[in-house]
Design an enzyme around this catalytic site. Structure first.
Site, PDB file in Angstrom:
ATOM      1  N   VAL A  10       0.857  -1.183   0.000  1.00  0.00           N
ATOM      2  CA  VAL A  10       0.000   0.000   0.000  1.00  0.00           C
ATOM      3  C   VAL A  10       0.895   1.236   0.000  1.00  0.00           C
ATOM      4  O   VAL A  10       1.524   1.554   1.002  1.00  0.00           O
ATOM      5  CB  VAL A  10      -0.927   0.008   1.230  1.00  0.00           C
ATOM      6  N   SER A  11       0.946   1.927  -1.145  1.00  0.00           N
ATOM      7  CA  SER A  11       1.832   3.085  -1.257  1.00  0.00           C
ATOM      8  C   SER A  11       1.088   4.408  -1.323  1.00  0.00           C
ATOM      9  O   SER A  11       1.675   5.471  -1.212  1.00  0.00           O
ATOM     10  CB  SER A  11       2.726   2.948  -2.501  1.00  0.00           C
ATOM     11  N   THR A  12      -0.232   4.374  -1.509  1.00  0.00           N
ATOM     12  CA  THR A  12      -1.028   5.603  -1.543  1.00  0.00           C
ATOM     13  C   THR A  12      -2.309   5.389  -0.755  1.00  0.00           C
ATOM     14  O   THR A  12      -2.699   4.258  -0.463  1.00  0.00           O
ATOM     15  CB  THR A  12      -1.414   6.015  -2.979  1.00  0.00           C
ATOM     16  N   GLN A  15      -4.912   3.077  -2.424  1.00  0.00           N
ATOM     17  CA  GLN A  15      -4.686   1.651  -2.528  1.00  0.00           C
ATOM     18  C   GLN A  15      -4.979   1.002  -1.180  1.00  0.00           C
ATOM     19  O   GLN A  15      -4.088   0.515  -0.499  1.00  0.00           O
ATOM     20  CB  GLN A  15      -3.244   1.374  -2.966  1.00  0.00           C
TER      21      GLN A  15
END
Length: 211
Positions: A10-12, A15
Site C-alpha cells: 500500500v503506497s497511496t 490503494q
C-alpha cells in the site's frame, strides 16, 4: 492446515487493503489473512527488504496459497520477481494473481510443463518491469511538459488521481481491455482510452492541477 494469505503493498491512500481484498474475493479467492507493507516503494525495495514482505518467507508453509494483485507486488524488477516466485514454489507455496487469475506452483514434475511454467513466470516478470519503467517515463515526461508553461490554461480537471492513473497504466500493460479497466477503476471508457492514447498528456494534466 493450509492458509490463503493476501500480500499487499500500500503506497497511496487510494490503494486500501479493503479494496485489494475485495478485488481478490470478487475473483473467487477466499482470504484467510492479509499481510501488507505500507508506504514502501516497489520500485526501489526488494520483497525481502520490506518489513512484512520479509515475514512472508518465514510465515508461508507448504500448501499455503500466496495471493497478490499482480506479480509486480513481489519485487522491484525482473530478477527480484522471478527469484521470489521460484523460492516460494520450491517451498511448496502456491502463488495466485488477482489480475488474469494466474496460478503458479511446484506440483508438476514434467520437464516440459516446468519449462513452460518458468517461461511464463519470466515473461510476466519482464512485462511487469517494462510497464513500471514505461509508467515512470510517462510520469517524468508529463511533469516536464506541465512545467514548461505553468501559467497555461489547465484545461478540464482530470477525473482520475495519480493512483488511478498508475492503475490504468498497469492494467493496460498486462493486456486488459478498456472495458474491463473501466469497470475495475470506475473511470469511463473514454477516460481509459485517453490515458491509453497519450499517457504523457494524461500525466501532464494531472500535474497541472496538482500544482
Amino acid at each position: 492446515m493450509s492458509r490463503t494469505i493476501l500480500y499487499a503493498r500500500v503506497s497511496t491512500a487510494d490503494q486500501t487493503l479493503d479494496h485489494q481484498r475485495t478485488q481478490a474475493e470478487a475473483a473467487g479467492i477466499e482470504i484467510d489473512e492479509v499481510v501488507a507493507d505500507h508506504g514502501v516503494s516497489g520500485v526501489s525495495t526488494k520483497l525481502s527488504d520490506r518489513p512484512e514482505g520479509r515475514r512472508l518467507y518465514d510465515k508461508l508453509r507448504r500448501g499455503d496459497v500466496l495471493v497478490v494483485r499482480w506479480v509486480d507486488r513481489l519485487g522491484r524488477d525482473y530478477q527480484d520477481v522471478t527469484d521470489a516466485i521460484r523460492e516460494f514454489i520450491r517451498k511448496g507455496v502456491v502463488i495466485r494473481t488477482v489480475i488474469n487469475s494466474m496460478t503458479f506452483d511446484g506440483s508438476t514434475t514434467d520437464p516440459t510443463q516446468m519449462a513452460v511454467r518458468d517461461a511464463l513466470i519470466g515473461f510476466m516478470a519482464a512485462t511487469a518491469q517494462a510497464q513500471a519503467e514505461a509508467t515512470k517515463a510517462a510520469q517524468l515526461a508529463g511533469i516536464a511538459a506541465a512545467k514548461e508553461d505553468p501559467k497555461r490554461y489547465r484545461g478540464k480537471k482530470p477525473s482520475y488521481d495519480q493512483a488511478a492513473l498508475e492503475k490504468v497504466q498497469a492494467m493496460l500493460g498486462v493486456g486488459l481491455g478498456t472495458t474491463t479497466i473501466s469497470r475495475e477503476t470506475g473511470l469511463t471508457r473514454q477516460t481509459v482510452l485517453r490515458i491509453k492514447g497519450d499517457p504523457v498528456a494524461a500525466q501532464a494534466a494531472l500535474t497541472r492541477w496538482a500544482s
